[in-house]
Write an enzyme that holds these catalytic residues in place. Structure first.
Site, PDB file in Angstrom:
ATOM      1  CE  LYS A   1      39.749  47.142  33.558  1.00  0.00           C
ATOM      2  NZ  LYS A   1      38.718  46.997  34.633  1.00  0.00           N
TER       3      LYS A   1
ATOM      4  CB  SER B   1      43.966  41.310  44.031  1.00  0.00           C
ATOM      5  OG  SER B   1      43.891  40.837  42.699  1.00  0.00           O
TER       6      SER B   1
ATOM      7  N   GLY C   1      47.862  41.008  39.944  1.00  0.00           N
ATOM      8  CA  GLY C   1      49.192  41.591  39.681  1.00  0.00           C
ATOM      9  C   GLY C   1      50.152  40.563  39.109  1.00  0.00           C
TER      10      GLY C   1
ATOM     11  CB  CYS D   1      46.362  48.463  49.632  1.00  0.00           C
ATOM     12  SG  CYS D   1      46.604  50.083  48.973  1.00  0.00           S
TER      13      CYS D   1
HETATM   14  P1  ADP Z   1      40.207  43.722  43.447  1.00  0.00           P
HETATM   15  O1  ADP Z   1      40.193  42.335  43.987  1.00  0.00           O
HETATM   16  O2  ADP Z   1      40.671  44.735  44.414  1.00  0.00           O
HETATM   17  O3  ADP Z   1      39.003  44.118  42.669  1.00  0.00           O
HETATM   18  P2  ADP Z   1      41.628  43.164  41.053  1.00  0.00           P
HETATM   19  O4  ADP Z   1      43.058  42.863  41.014  1.00  0.00           O
HETATM   20  O5  ADP Z   1      40.674  42.091  40.685  1.00  0.00           O
HETATM   21  O6  ADP Z   1      41.406  43.756  42.477  1.00  0.00           O
HETATM   22  O7  ADP Z   1      41.293  44.413  40.135  1.00  0.00           O
HETATM   23  C1  ADP Z   1      42.114  45.539  39.973  1.00  0.00           C
HETATM   24  C2  ADP Z   1      42.024  45.989  38.533  1.00  0.00           C
HETATM   25  O8  ADP Z   1      42.566  44.966  37.705  1.00  0.00           O
HETATM   26  C3  ADP Z   1      40.595  46.205  38.028  1.00  0.00           C
HETATM   27  O9  ADP Z   1      40.569  47.302  37.136  1.00  0.00           O
HETATM   28  C4  ADP Z   1      40.297  44.921  37.308  1.00  0.00           C
HETATM   29  O10 ADP Z   1      39.312  45.041  36.313  1.00  0.00           O
HETATM   30  C5  ADP Z   1      41.650  44.627  36.691  1.00  0.00           C
HETATM   31  N1  ADP Z   1      41.848  43.220  36.309  1.00  0.00           N
HETATM   32  C6  ADP Z   1      41.284  42.109  36.837  1.00  0.00           C
HETATM   33  N2  ADP Z   1      41.718  41.001  36.206  1.00  0.00           N
HETATM   34  C7  ADP Z   1      42.597  41.400  35.252  1.00  0.00           C
HETATM   35  C8  ADP Z   1      43.404  40.740  34.279  1.00  0.00           C
HETATM   36  N3  ADP Z   1      43.373  39.415  34.140  1.00  0.00           N
HETATM   37  N4  ADP Z   1      44.188  41.484  33.478  1.00  0.00           N
HETATM   38  C9  ADP Z   1      44.247  42.828  33.623  1.00  0.00           C
HETATM   39  N5  ADP Z   1      43.503  43.510  34.504  1.00  0.00           N
HETATM   40  C10 ADP Z   1      42.692  42.828  35.324  1.00  0.00           C
END
Ligand code: ADP
Length: 511
Positions: free
Chosen positions: A185, A239, A243, A294
């Site tokens: 994804k 992020s 995580g 990062c």
């Molecule tokens: P950034 O702030 O760098 O965009 P994110 O952590 O939001 O980092 O996103 C990193 C990845 O995690 C992306 O592919 C995003 O769609 C996915 N993501 C965001 N929220 C969730 C979640 N609740 N569960 C799983 N994946 C997620």
């Protein structure tokens, strides 16, 4: 992500998910617009906004393909990876252009991103003829002991937008060489680069179902993938906040979880440093990829004896940076990824100025005139007189914002350097080998550089960090990434012809 209501300049392409070897429309029927962050009038395409049903279809395809892929001898799996790498080489320029268009970083850097995927693919393919296990003596006679790596099953790969081909390759290649199947994804902002990677895999002949791609939001597609009961491992880069969510879900469900998260990396400049070299390293580390790595150098701790001179030289050099659309050859820094990121960066700049009370030395504003008016550009920003505990020196800003902190000596530099919640990368500029080694040992980070910036990891060394940056895993270097994507199986072969009981039977040493 959808960022502008303005009309697309060309007819946009509509992309599909890749499930079970076929490009399929999302069952959700919805899509997400992906626009060029350097010029939001440029619509890169419409990409699936997948829902839980789409995710489920992808996981089923991966599950079905798993036994067959696992049964392919690893050296044969490797042959497909070699072919895949070669196709990436052939398509490198086109892929780099697509990446600059969807992500914004300059062509040289997107070429580097594709190159990293090429390197990772060739490197991992070589592992197909190793995948070493080991033998070990048994404590009982006429008994043979050994262990081998075995695949896990379906691996979910959730990736960010800043290295849209390299990071998917760090995860995909070791997962596949071990015999797993994957569902990836990609980030909402950069699906095209992952599609390109997967198209190259398809052309190389990777069998249907071995790699599946579902696009969509993190909250919907990402969460559904993390929560799917048939997913054995989630490998996540993004992020620290997200995580944590992934870690909680996978922990609750008893899945394996590998996390690569934020950083607040430091360059330490000692009074004996080659200042021009340190300036080049700071500019590259802080403003390369518009500070959206990062491993970006978001803090520079400078010995007070050279502080003033360093700041002057750094500001002079930073002023020469050409900022614009990364597709133009002379541009050195592109936009930030989207409106939300832009606003977050600007709000940190406000905090730096008005709450932290740091001195805004350079930049500190959006660029929105002329060629910058339709993009998300932030002027390279330098704060001076920053104290280590200020918000801008503690939190990950993920933009072209650099904090310069004075220090008295190396011990203080190390204390400041380590005084954040993250532990990804750090570096020292000095001519003194003793100090370099001292810092190397003292810095609590997963990566350390001497006389080089905090960025520039190579695929065959472990990549990852300590503290809030990760959960103890390392990607890259085969020895550590195989540990993520395989499980050990211990095997005992008793050829004594009788029942031997470990820990109970006593072996009599002959006298
Ligand atoms: P950034 O702030 O760098 O965009 P994110 O952590 O939001 O980092 O996103 C990193 C990845 O995690 C992306 O592919 C995003 O769609 C996915 N993501 C965001 N929220 C969730 C979640 N609740 N569960 C799983 N994946 C997620």
């Amino acid at each position: 992500m959808a960022v502008s209501k303005s009309k697309p300049s060309t007819k946009p392409e509509t992309y599909k998910n890749y499930i079970g070897g076929r490009w399929v429309k999302p069952l959700s029927g919805s899509s997400i617009e992906n626009r060029n962050p350097a010029d939001t009038r440029d619509l890169v395409g419409n990409f699936p906004a997948s829902n839980a049903e789409d995710v489920s279809a992808a996981v089923s395809a991966a599950r079905e393909a798993f036994p067959k892929w696992k049964a392919v001898p690893a050296p044969k799996r490797a042959e497909l990876l070699f072919r895949w790498a070669q196709i990436l080489v052939e398509r490198k320029d086109a892929f780099a252009t697509d990446m600059t268009r969807e992500m914004g970083k300059v062509l040289k850097e997107t070429g580097g991103d594709v190159q990293e995927a090429i390197d990772m693919t060739f490197y991992t393919a070589g592992e197909g003829r190793r995948l070493h296990g080991y033998t070990s003596p048994s404590e009982l006679p006429d008994k043979f002991a050994m262990c081998v790596r075995q695949p896990l099953g379906v691996c979910a790969l959730i990736t960010p937008w800043n290295f849209p081909m390299a990071i998917p390759s760090w995860k995909m290649m070791p997962a596949l060489i071990c015999g797993n199947t994957v569902v990836i994804k990609p980030a909402e902002d950069t699906p095209l680069s992952t599609i390109n990677l997967v198209k190259a895999a398809e052309a190389a002949g990777i069998p249907p179902g071995v790699i599946n791609i579902v696009m969509g939001t993190g909250e919907e597609a990402g969460a559904a993938l993390t929560q799917h009961p048939d997913v054995r491992l989630v490998s996540f880069t993004g992020s620290t906040d997200t995580g944590r969510i992934v870690a909680e879900t996978t922990g609750r469900m008893g899945k394996i979880c590998s996390l690569e998260m934020g950083g607040k990396n430091v360059i330490m400049v000692m009074e004996d440093a080659d200042l021009d070299l340190a300036v080049e390293g700071a500019v590259w580390g802080a403003f390369g990829t518009s500070g959206q790595r990062c491993t970006a150098s978001s803090r520079v701790v400078v010995h007070k004896r050279v502080y003033k001179k360093f700041v002057e030289k750094l500001a002079e050099r930073t002023k020469t940076l050409v900022i614009g659309n990364g597709l133009k050859k002379n541009v050195e820094m592109g936009p930030v990824i989207n409106e939300q990121a832009l606003q977050k960066i600007l709000s940190y700049i406000e905090i730096g100025k008005n709450i932290d009370g740091a001195t805004l030395h350079l930049g500190g504003h959006r660029l929105d005139k002329g060629e910058h008016k339709n993009g998300f550009f932030v002027a390279p920003t330098i704060f001076t007189d920053v104290a280590p505990q200020m918000t801008i020196a503690q939190e990950e800003i993920f933009g072209p914002v650099l904090s310069i902190i004075p220090c008295r000596d190396l011990d203080e530099a190390i204390e400041i350097g380590n005084g954040v919640k993250y532990g990804l990368s750090s570096s020292i500029y000095t001519q003194d080998v003793n100090r370099a080694f001292h810092a190397m040992e003292a810095m609590n980070t997963g990566i350390f550089y001497v006389n080089s910036s905090t960025i520039g990891a190579e695929v065959h060394l472990p990549f990852g960090g300590t503290k809030a940056t990760g959960n103890g895993h390392r990607e890259g270097a085969m020895i550590s990434s195989l540990d993520i994507f395989s499980e050990w199986k211990a095997i005992y072969v008793d050829y004594s012809g009788k029942l031997q009981k470990a820990q109970i039977d006593v072996f009599e040493t002959p006298r």
